[in-house]
Design a protein around this motif. Sequence first.
Motif, mmCIF file in Angstrom:
data_model
loop_
_atom_site.group_PDB
_atom_site.id
_atom_site.type_symbol
_atom_site.label_atom_id
_atom_site.label_comp_id
_atom_site.label_asym_id
_atom_site.label_seq_id
_atom_site.Cartn_x
_atom_site.Cartn_y
_atom_site.Cartn_z
ATOM 1 N N LEU A 201 0.785 -1.191 -0.052
ATOM 2 C CA LEU A 201 0.029 0.111 0.204
ATOM 3 C C LEU A 201 0.907 1.190 -0.063
ATOM 4 C CD1 LEU A 201 -2.622 -1.375 2.425
ATOM 5 C CD2 LEU A 201 -3.235 -0.145 0.395
ATOM 6 N N LEU A 202 2.065 1.174 0.222
ATOM 7 C CA LEU A 202 2.963 2.226 -0.086
ATOM 8 C C LEU A 202 3.852 2.246 -1.093
ATOM 9 C CD1 LEU A 202 4.409 2.311 3.893
ATOM 10 C CD2 LEU A 202 2.758 3.769 2.767
ATOM 11 N N THR A 203 3.512 1.457 -2.178
ATOM 12 C CA THR A 203 4.079 1.680 -3.524
ATOM 13 C C THR A 203 3.732 3.233 -4.045
ATOM 14 O OG1 THR A 203 3.590 -0.565 -3.965
ATOM 15 C CG2 THR A 203 4.171 0.788 -5.693
ATOM 16 N N PHE A 204 4.794 3.676 -4.507
ATOM 17 C CA PHE A 204 4.765 5.285 -4.810
ATOM 18 C C PHE A 204 3.689 5.505 -6.061
ATOM 19 C CE2 PHE A 204 9.142 5.763 -2.930
ATOM 20 C CZ PHE A 204 8.682 5.674 -1.601
ATOM 21 N N ASP A 205 3.844 4.881 -6.874
ATOM 22 C CA ASP A 205 2.763 5.070 -8.184
ATOM 23 C C ASP A 205 1.652 4.590 -8.204
ATOM 24 O OD1 ASP A 205 3.708 2.412 -8.797
ATOM 25 O OD2 ASP A 205 4.629 2.912 -10.649
ATOM 26 N N LYS A 206 1.528 3.565 -6.892
ATOM 27 C CA LYS A 206 0.034 2.895 -6.930
ATOM 28 C C LYS A 206 -0.111 1.770 -7.842
ATOM 29 C CE LYS A 206 -1.150 6.452 -4.236
ATOM 30 N NZ LYS A 206 -0.068 7.345 -4.408
ATOM 31 N N SER A 207 0.823 1.275 -8.230
ATOM 32 C CA SER A 207 1.035 0.103 -9.257
ATOM 33 C C SER A 207 0.891 -1.144 -8.612
ATOM 34 C CB SER A 207 2.165 0.319 -10.033
ATOM 35 O OG SER A 207 3.498 0.204 -9.580
ATOM 36 N N THR A 277 -12.396 -0.378 6.530
ATOM 37 C CA THR A 277 -13.624 -0.406 6.320
ATOM 38 C C THR A 277 -13.808 0.165 4.689
ATOM 39 O OG1 THR A 277 -14.307 0.589 8.198
ATOM 40 C CG2 THR A 277 -15.522 1.133 6.411
ATOM 41 N N SER A 278 -12.735 0.714 4.070
ATOM 42 C CA SER A 278 -12.896 0.995 2.640
ATOM 43 C C SER A 278 -11.711 1.527 2.142
ATOM 44 C CB SER A 278 -13.976 2.247 2.581
ATOM 45 O OG SER A 278 -13.876 2.855 0.986
ATOM 46 N N TYR A 279 -11.108 0.728 1.184
ATOM 47 C CA TYR A 279 -9.894 1.172 0.591
ATOM 48 C C TYR A 279 -9.972 2.645 -0.013
ATOM 49 C CZ TYR A 279 -6.325 1.318 -3.153
ATOM 50 O OH TYR A 279 -5.156 1.951 -3.976
ATOM 51 N N TYR A 280 -10.914 2.910 -0.732
ATOM 52 C CA TYR A 280 -11.246 4.267 -1.526
ATOM 53 C C TYR A 280 -11.333 5.288 0.019
ATOM 54 C CZ TYR A 280 -12.101 1.247 -5.413
ATOM 55 O OH TYR A 280 -11.939 0.108 -6.229
ATOM 56 N N GLY A 281 -11.847 4.902 0.952
ATOM 57 C CA GLY A 281 -11.770 5.974 1.873
ATOM 58 C C GLY A 281 -10.383 6.644 2.700
ATOM 59 N N ILE A 282 -9.211 5.787 2.377
ATOM 60 C CA ILE A 282 -8.313 6.059 3.018
ATOM 61 C C ILE A 282 -7.067 6.616 1.892
ATOM 62 C CG2 ILE A 282 -8.334 4.739 4.951
ATOM 63 C CD1 ILE A 282 -6.315 3.295 2.425
ATOM 64 N N GLN A 283 -7.779 6.953 0.680
ATOM 65 C CA GLN A 283 -6.736 7.245 -0.325
ATOM 66 C C GLN A 283 -5.895 8.475 -0.028
ATOM 67 O OE1 GLN A 283 -6.021 5.444 -3.254
ATOM 68 N NE2 GLN A 283 -6.946 4.219 -1.797
ATOM 69 N N ASP A 284 -6.508 9.787 0.610
ATOM 70 C CA ASP A 284 -5.847 10.848 1.074
ATOM 71 C C ASP A 284 -5.010 10.528 2.023
ATOM 72 O OD1 ASP A 284 -7.510 12.072 -0.759
ATOM 73 O OD2 ASP A 284 -8.925 13.106 0.716
ATOM 74 N N TYR A 285 -5.053 9.633 2.877
ATOM 75 C CA TYR A 285 -4.262 9.325 4.095
ATOM 76 C C TYR A 285 -2.913 8.797 3.308
ATOM 77 C CZ TYR A 285 -2.472 6.454 7.944
ATOM 78 O OH TYR A 285 -1.416 5.898 8.961
ATOM 79 N N LEU A 286 -3.224 7.634 2.379
ATOM 80 C CA LEU A 286 -1.921 6.982 1.843
ATOM 81 C C LEU A 286 -1.312 7.852 0.880
ATOM 82 C CD1 LEU A 286 -3.612 3.602 0.980
ATOM 83 C CD2 LEU A 286 -2.000 3.962 2.701
ATOM 84 N N ASN A 287 -2.028 8.625 0.145
ATOM 85 C CA ASN A 287 -1.330 9.570 -0.873
ATOM 86 C C ASN A 287 -0.354 10.598 -0.086
ATOM 87 O OD1 ASN A 287 -2.615 8.530 -3.017
ATOM 88 N ND2 ASN A 287 -4.347 9.817 -3.047
ATOM 89 N N GLU A 288 -0.781 11.107 1.119
ATOM 90 C CA GLU A 288 -0.133 12.033 1.913
ATOM 91 C C GLU A 288 1.289 11.354 2.135
ATOM 92 O OE1 GLU A 288 -3.252 14.920 4.050
ATOM 93 O OE2 GLU A 288 -2.414 13.219 5.179
ATOM 94 N N GLN A 289 1.353 10.257 2.771
ATOM 95 C CA GLN A 289 2.291 9.301 3.047
ATOM 96 C C GLN A 289 3.582 8.937 2.076
ATOM 97 O OE1 GLN A 289 2.115 5.943 6.001
ATOM 98 N NE2 GLN A 289 -0.141 6.336 5.780
#
Length: 412
Positions: A201-207, A277-289
């Motif tokens: 989940l910490l892959t930089f380009d979301k691939s 709860t939701s993968y899409y619900g934590i996108q901002d949290y992951l993107n910041e990291q």
Amino acid sequence: MFRKVEESQTLLINTQAKALEAQNKEIIKFGFGQSPFLPPPKVIRALKESAHRKEYSSVQGDLDLRKLMSAFHLAHNGLKVDPDNILVAPGSKILLYTIMLAFEKADVLIPLPSWVSYAPQAILAGHHLIKVNTYFEERWRINPKAIEEAIKNKKYQATILILNYPGNPDGLTYSPSELQEIAVIARAHNILVISDEIYGLLTFDKSHTSFSNYYPERTITTTGLSKWCGAGGWRLGAAFLYDGIEIEFKQALIGIGSETYSCAPTPVQIAAKEAYTSYYGIQDYLNEQTGILQKIGLYCAEKLNAVHIGVHPPQGGFYIFLDFSKHRAALSRKGITSSNDLCEGLLKETGVMILPSSAFGFSKDFLGARLAFVDFDEPDNKEEFMLTKDCPRIIKGINLIVNWIGTLNILS
């Protein structure tokens, strides 16, 4: 009389750092890899509110949590797994060991460089360890040729291959074509693959794509909260088993769990429900990291490569793997001929702590080390993140390494 088991190098280095700090010495802690980011507020709140939940859960883990994990990872990287084929435990580390313990005897293929606990676990489980060689020029990636060469040394019928990507200690991942090639040879030799995707989940380009998508019939995927959710000390990991897993194998895994860890902590499982709860619900949290980690990782790689310390720019997680081989002559004149010497010398003379490559499976004379670029505090304003403002210890530590190498070469 007793087993000889050394303390995990990653935990040991953290202890050493604390001891030096107790002597009022400034230490740049690039040795221990621990996320500086806090879990999301709602996840922390859920843990606090469930502290009174003291009952045991099932060995396999809370069913609702497993359902949430199944949906979460399907959305994240297409990993398809029935909730009944998910095991939840106090950390993925114990699950890796449980999987190995389920075999009476096996050959365990471990690509180098590898996370520090894979090899000791294989040895503790009584298996035959086979190191799979990789090279800087090939980005420390295994390939079919390397696997074929490694399995020439097999002793037993069962074969286990451990993949880890994005990797610890190298921060690198695999391309879809590379994963497909590994799947072909794994299938040809009926290899069980443990795909450790704790940093996925910490892959930089979301691939990030799970290896299970290429080799679904014999891949077990391990993951957990520790890296992407910043909750290493909470100890919550999961193993995603493959469809059609042998009944005896699954029963062995659950049986070992029942006789060792019993279950993951109930309050942590409740908090994990909020996290999953939701993968899409934590996108901002992951993107910041990932945005912050990528900037730091690329900065470190660029600065070190500029003084001929070999580093591949990281693609995920928070590690880079350093190759000091081009400075062997200068280091040797200073009496430094091993990775342990290298790290001890650097720590003594600069206060910068990194982990020797010998901890990751290499011979002692290979002049390599892992650097964990997480010695910074979680920024208050992540949208306005600046290296100079938010990561002064990172910049100082990298400059100290660069200057130390420069001084060595001048003196030589």
